[in-house]
Design an enzyme around this catalytic site. Structure first.
Site, PDB file in Angstrom:
ATOM      1  NE  ARG A 189      -3.693   0.468   2.073  1.00 44.82           N
ATOM      2  CZ  ARG A 189      -4.544   1.223   3.234  1.00 44.82           C
ATOM      3  NH1 ARG A 189      -4.556   0.458   4.358  1.00 44.82           N
ATOM      4  NH2 ARG A 189      -5.137   2.334   3.028  1.00 44.82           N
ATOM      5  CB  CYS A 248      -1.506   4.321   8.971  1.00 45.40           C
ATOM      6  SG  CYS A 248      -2.939   4.857  10.222  1.00 45.40           S
TER       7      CYS A 248
END
Length: 290
Positions: A189, A248
């Site tokens: 990611r 994040c």
């Protein structure tokens, strides 16, 4: 007072001591939002209060006073304090938070309590699994309505013990040595190879990548302080730990990195709660892949 981690034996002793304490079950599954509630109903530490990421630890989608952007915006400190009071949590209590997901979700409540000025909060090291492995009892079903005790109190906010960083500050200090971003998402990611949740794949230019699950061993407990320190020293490569800002996807799984740095003796670092989901909401902001 426990301020970072608490072991299962220490929690058992604490509960037997009669000291004012409240335990919170923060179990959650990002791709199955109702699963955490089911897990709580199936088994939780006796008396544990349910703290759900969506219902209790994030602002409502319609909230005008959210304290951050992103997919899981923080509620205002005042809204958070009202919830704490509604479940009977008081300023003199020791809080213990746990989940079943490697401290990924209970870390959110650990951080929020620090943000509300409450220092006496610790993560149950190893989560519910460690509690059960040590012979700790569990119960099923709700403690009472919505898993919360019937008594109420008034939780009084005190000065913040954590640093919350806004998107504007991230943008203004991008590339400056006074700000070093550490992104806790999985490496695919972070690199932009996959993106299951946000509209844009990639990361903020210059960010470092440390997936949050690197902080725990196979048993789900945080690695020893010396090992964590060596790993963060290698990641930062001479950068000042005090300049670190954790992020994040939506500010949740960033917190285990923050806790790990504190366990490692590197101090309490900052959180960008909006994280990638807030950053990538504006296509004009710089983004990187690879």
């Amino acid at each position: 007072m426990y301020t970072t981690l608490i072991s299962a034996p220490q929690l058992q002793a604490l509960l037997q001591s009669g000291q004012p304490c409240m335990v919170f079950d923060c179990s959650f599954e990002l791709m199955q939002p109702g699963a955490g509630e089911q897990q709580y109903q199936q088994a939780h530490i006796p008396g544990a209060v349910r703290a759900d990421l969506d219902r209790h630890l994030s602002a409502a989608k319609t909230a005008l006073d959210a304290a951050s952007g992103g997919r899981h915006p923080l509620p205002s400190r005042e809204t958070f304090a009202a919830w704490l009071g509604s479940i009977g949590f008081g300023n003199t209590m020791q809080a213990v938070v746990y989940d079943r997901q490697g401290a990924n979700y209970c870390g959110r409540l650990w951080w929020m309590l620090k943000w509300g000025g409450h220092e006496a909060v610790a993560v149950l090291d190893g989560g519910l699994q460690a509690w059960q492995a040590h012979g700790g009892a569990t119960e099923t079903g709700p403690t009472s309505k919505d898993g919360a005790p019937a008594s109420t109190s008034k939780y009084l906010l005190t000065p913040e013990k954590t640093a919350l960083i806004a998107t504007e500050k991230i943008a203004n200090q991008l590339g400056h040595p006074s700000q070093n971003l550490v992104d806790a998402r999985g490496t695919p990611r972070f690199k932009g190879e996959v993106e299951p949740l946000d509209p844009v794949a990639g990361h903020i230019p210059g960010a470092l990548n440390r997936p949050f699950n690197l902080n725990v061993d196979a048993d789900g407990k945080f690695k020893p302080a010396a090992e964590l320190r060596a790993e963060f020293d290698a990641l930062l490569a001479g950068r000042d730990p005090a300049t670190v800002v954790h992020m994040c996807g939506s500010g949740v799984s960033a917190v285990p990195n923050l806790i790990a740095m504190e366990v490692a003796g590197l101090g309490r670092t900052a959180l960008y709660a909006g994280s990638w989901s807030a950053w990538c909401s504006d296509s004009q902001r710089p983004m990187a892949q690879g």
